[in-house]
Design a protein around this motif. Structure first.
Motif, PDB file in Angstrom:
ATOM      1  N   VAL A   1      45.089  27.314  40.880  1.00 56.55           N
ATOM      2  CA  VAL A   1      44.045  26.552  41.819  1.00 56.55           C
ATOM      3  C   VAL A   1      44.508  24.798  42.450  1.00 56.55           C
ATOM      4  CG1 VAL A   1      41.853  26.641  43.128  1.00 56.55           C
ATOM      5  CG2 VAL A   1      42.420  28.440  42.713  1.00 56.55           C
ATOM      6  N   VAL A   2      44.115  24.119  41.564  1.00 55.95           N
ATOM      7  CA  VAL A   2      44.348  23.166  41.569  1.00 55.95           C
ATOM      8  C   VAL A   2      45.649  22.253  41.920  1.00 55.95           C
ATOM      9  CG1 VAL A   2      44.245  20.791  40.101  1.00 55.95           C
ATOM     10  CG2 VAL A   2      42.719  22.616  39.729  1.00 55.95           C
ATOM     11  N   VAL A   3      46.549  22.633  41.624  1.00 52.41           N
ATOM     12  CA  VAL A   3      47.899  22.119  42.136  1.00 52.41           C
ATOM     13  C   VAL A   3      47.858  23.155  42.997  1.00 52.41           C
ATOM     14  CG1 VAL A   3      50.815  23.273  41.913  1.00 52.41           C
ATOM     15  CG2 VAL A   3      48.704  22.952  39.749  1.00 52.41           C
ATOM     16  N   VAL A   4      47.730  23.795  43.843  1.00 55.42           N
ATOM     17  CA  VAL A   4      47.428  24.596  45.583  1.00 55.42           C
ATOM     18  C   VAL A   4      46.882  23.535  45.829  1.00 55.42           C
ATOM     19  CG1 VAL A   4      46.974  26.209  46.953  1.00 55.42           C
ATOM     20  CG2 VAL A   4      48.089  26.769  44.691  1.00 55.42           C
ATOM     21  N   VAL A   5      45.463  23.046  45.883  1.00 55.34           N
ATOM     22  CA  VAL A   5      44.999  21.922  46.887  1.00 55.34           C
ATOM     23  C   VAL A   5      45.165  20.823  46.668  1.00 55.34           C
ATOM     24  CG1 VAL A   5      43.158  21.205  46.699  1.00 55.34           C
ATOM     25  CG2 VAL A   5      42.809  22.673  46.297  1.00 55.34           C
ATOM     26  N   VAL A   6      45.992  20.575  45.162  1.00 53.99           N
ATOM     27  CA  VAL A   6      47.046  18.799  45.212  1.00 53.99           C
ATOM     28  C   VAL A   6      48.471  18.500  46.296  1.00 53.99           C
ATOM     29  CG1 VAL A   6      48.575  17.595  44.232  1.00 53.99           C
ATOM     30  CG2 VAL A   6      46.247  18.356  42.901  1.00 53.99           C
ATOM     31  N   VAL A   7      48.528  20.390  46.515  1.00 51.41           N
ATOM     32  CA  VAL A   7      49.764  20.352  47.704  1.00 51.41           C
ATOM     33  C   VAL A   7      48.857  20.555  48.837  1.00 51.41           C
ATOM     34  CG1 VAL A   7      51.634  22.143  47.955  1.00 51.41           C
ATOM     35  CG2 VAL A   7      50.837  20.875  45.737  1.00 51.41           C
ATOM     36  N   VAL A   8      48.153  20.719  49.239  1.00 51.26           N
ATOM     37  CA  VAL A   8      47.763  21.735  50.987  1.00 51.26           C
ATOM     38  C   VAL A   8      47.588  20.078  51.326  1.00 51.26           C
ATOM     39  CG1 VAL A   8      45.848  22.015  52.080  1.00 51.26           C
ATOM     40  CG2 VAL A   8      47.512  23.649  50.278  1.00 51.26           C
TER      41      VAL A   8
ATOM     42  N   ALA B   1      39.358  39.017  21.977  1.00 50.38           N
ATOM     43  CA  ALA B   1      40.993  39.038  21.429  1.00 50.38           C
ATOM     44  C   ALA B   1      40.316  38.924  23.007  1.00 50.38           C
ATOM     45  CB  ALA B   1      41.493  40.126  20.849  1.00 50.38           C
ATOM     46  N   VAL B   2      39.792  40.247  23.513  1.00 53.68           N
ATOM     47  CA  VAL B   2      39.455  40.689  25.289  1.00 53.68           C
ATOM     48  C   VAL B   2      39.130  38.843  25.659  1.00 53.68           C
ATOM     49  CG1 VAL B   2      38.128  41.738  26.978  1.00 53.68           C
ATOM     50  CG2 VAL B   2      39.146  42.351  25.218  1.00 53.68           C
ATOM     51  N   VAL B   3      37.690  38.336  25.488  1.00 53.77           N
ATOM     52  CA  VAL B   3      37.612  36.941  25.550  1.00 53.77           C
ATOM     53  C   VAL B   3      38.334  36.379  25.203  1.00 53.77           C
ATOM     54  CG1 VAL B   3      35.527  35.600  25.270  1.00 53.77           C
ATOM     55  CG2 VAL B   3      34.684  38.161  24.882  1.00 53.77           C
ATOM     56  N   VAL B   4      39.276  36.025  24.624  1.00 56.58           N
ATOM     57  CA  VAL B   4      39.899  35.139  24.695  1.00 56.58           C
ATOM     58  C   VAL B   4      41.243  34.564  25.370  1.00 56.58           C
ATOM     59  CG1 VAL B   4      41.770  34.428  23.108  1.00 56.58           C
ATOM     60  CG2 VAL B   4      39.857  34.285  22.383  1.00 56.58           C
ATOM     61  N   VAL B   5      41.969  36.190  26.338  1.00 62.04           N
ATOM     62  CA  VAL B   5      42.335  36.627  26.918  1.00 62.04           C
ATOM     63  C   VAL B   5      41.948  36.363  27.924  1.00 62.04           C
ATOM     64  CG1 VAL B   5      43.682  38.601  28.266  1.00 62.04           C
ATOM     65  CG2 VAL B   5      43.718  38.371  25.749  1.00 62.04           C
ATOM     66  N   VAL B   6      40.547  36.713  28.480  1.00 62.74           N
ATOM     67  CA  VAL B   6      40.287  36.334  30.087  1.00 62.74           C
ATOM     68  C   VAL B   6      39.911  34.337  30.180  1.00 62.74           C
ATOM     69  CG1 VAL B   6      37.225  37.203  30.950  1.00 62.74           C
ATOM     70  CG2 VAL B   6      38.560  38.905  29.902  1.00 62.74           C
ATOM     71  N   VAL B   7      39.361  34.595  28.981  1.00 65.79           N
ATOM     72  CA  VAL B   7      39.537  32.856  29.427  1.00 65.79           C
ATOM     73  C   VAL B   7      40.917  31.869  29.659  1.00 65.79           C
ATOM     74  CG1 VAL B   7      38.456  30.453  27.631  1.00 65.79           C
ATOM     75  CG2 VAL B   7      37.160  32.443  27.164  1.00 65.79           C
ATOM     76  N   VAL B   8      41.933  32.602  28.965  1.00 59.80           N
ATOM     77  CA  VAL B   8      42.941  31.813  28.869  1.00 59.80           C
ATOM     78  C   VAL B   8      43.365  32.710  30.861  1.00 59.80           C
ATOM     79  CG1 VAL B   8      45.222  32.574  28.200  1.00 59.80           C
ATOM     80  CG2 VAL B   8      43.617  31.528  26.928  1.00 59.80           C
ATOM     81  N   LEU B   9      42.876  33.502  30.750  1.00 53.90           N
ATOM     82  CA  LEU B   9      43.503  33.999  32.523  1.00 53.90           C
ATOM     83  C   LEU B   9      42.276  32.814  33.481  1.00 53.90           C
ATOM     84  CD1 LEU B   9      43.908  37.236  32.005  1.00 53.90           C
ATOM     85  CD2 LEU B   9      45.924  35.224  32.985  1.00 53.90           C
ATOM     86  N   GLU B  10      41.434  32.808  32.977  1.00 52.07           N
ATOM     87  CA  GLU B  10      40.510  31.440  33.823  1.00 52.07           C
ATOM     88  C   GLU B  10      40.942  30.572  34.196  1.00 52.07           C
ATOM     89  OE1 GLU B  10      36.634  31.745  33.209  1.00 52.07           O
ATOM     90  OE2 GLU B  10      36.504  34.050  33.464  1.00 52.07           O
ATOM     91  N   VAL B  11      41.328  30.072  32.945  1.00 53.06           N
ATOM     92  CA  VAL B  11      42.256  28.590  32.298  1.00 53.06           C
ATOM     93  C   VAL B  11      43.800  28.529  33.735  1.00 53.06           C
ATOM     94  CG1 VAL B  11      42.940  27.447  31.038  1.00 53.06           C
ATOM     95  CG2 VAL B  11      41.193  28.210  30.406  1.00 53.06           C
ATOM     96  N   VAL B  12      44.554  29.207  33.457  1.00 49.93           N
ATOM     97  CA  VAL B  12      45.581  29.368  34.303  1.00 49.93           C
ATOM     98  C   VAL B  12      45.301  29.749  35.640  1.00 49.93           C
ATOM     99  CG1 VAL B  12      47.278  30.937  35.174  1.00 49.93           C
ATOM    100  CG2 VAL B  12      46.699  30.998  33.069  1.00 49.93           C
ATOM    101  N   VAL B  13      43.520  30.341  36.250  1.00 51.25           N
ATOM    102  CA  VAL B  13      43.446  30.784  37.473  1.00 51.25           C
ATOM    103  C   VAL B  13      43.045  29.198  38.226  1.00 51.25           C
ATOM    104  CG1 VAL B  13      42.288  31.783  39.525  1.00 51.25           C
ATOM    105  CG2 VAL B  13      42.794  33.073  37.619  1.00 51.25           C
ATOM    106  N   VAL B  14      42.152  28.512  37.752  1.00 50.90           N
ATOM    107  CA  VAL B  14      41.851  27.252  37.793  1.00 50.90           C
ATOM    108  C   VAL B  14      43.080  26.178  37.784  1.00 50.90           C
ATOM    109  CG1 VAL B  14      40.337  25.379  36.733  1.00 50.90           C
ATOM    110  CG2 VAL B  14      39.237  27.293  36.825  1.00 50.90           C
ATOM    111  N   VAL B  15      44.070  26.211  36.447  1.00 52.34           N
ATOM    112  CA  VAL B  15      45.191  24.587  36.881  1.00 52.34           C
ATOM    113  C   VAL B  15      45.744  25.815  38.459  1.00 52.34           C
ATOM    114  CG1 VAL B  15      47.004  24.515  36.149  1.00 52.34           C
ATOM    115  CG2 VAL B  15      45.054  25.175  34.629  1.00 52.34           C
TER     116      VAL B  15
END
Length: 134
Positions: free
Chosen positions: A103-110, A87-101
């Motif tokens: 970051v990608v949105v911020v880069v696109v906006v910039v 469960a902890v690994v799943v939560v960490v992976v989901v958080l990593e995916v959210v962070v990547v998304v």
């Protein structure tokens, strides 16, 4: 007194409709389960299975930790350390995916803002170049 043989013949020749229509001979088919269990002194099969399962779990838990049943119970139990770790690994992976998304949105906006500023700068330079000097 009536003999047994006479009594059997009387019952044998008794009209079935008279038995069927007699309220003293009618069987009630609307017993509740609890009433039947109390009347017969039996326990429901679901309760018997439930008790047998708990007895089995008690025997399994009484064995050594490394026996296959104990390993299976701790591996697949929702409160086992492995399940918590998954469960902890799943939560960490989901958080990593959210962070990547994010970051990608911020880069696109910039990138969009930089391109818009560059386009405005080009328009200003072209406008200045095209304007006659006084």
């Amino acid at each position: 007194m009536v003999s047994d043989k006479a009594r059997r013949t009387q019952v044998k020749h008794f009209p079935p409709q008279a038995i069927k229509n007699n309220p003293q001979h009618q069987i009630s088919h609307s017993y509740k389960n609890n009433a039947l269990y109390q009347k017969t002194g039996e326990t429901p099969i679901s309760l018997t299975i439930f008790e047998a399962r708990w007895r089995l779990f008690g025997h399994i838990l009484g064995q050594a930790i490394n026996t296959p049943p104990n390993v299976a119970m701790t591996k697949f139990s929702p409160r086992s350390p492995l399940a918590v770790e998954v469960a902890v690994v799943v939560v960490v992976v989901v958080l990593e995916v959210v962070v990547v998304v994010v970051v990608v949105v911020v880069v696109v906006v910039v990138v969009v803002v930089v391109v818009a500023v560059a386009a405005v700068a080009v328009v200003v330079v072209v406008a200045e170049a095209a304007a006659p000097e006084h």
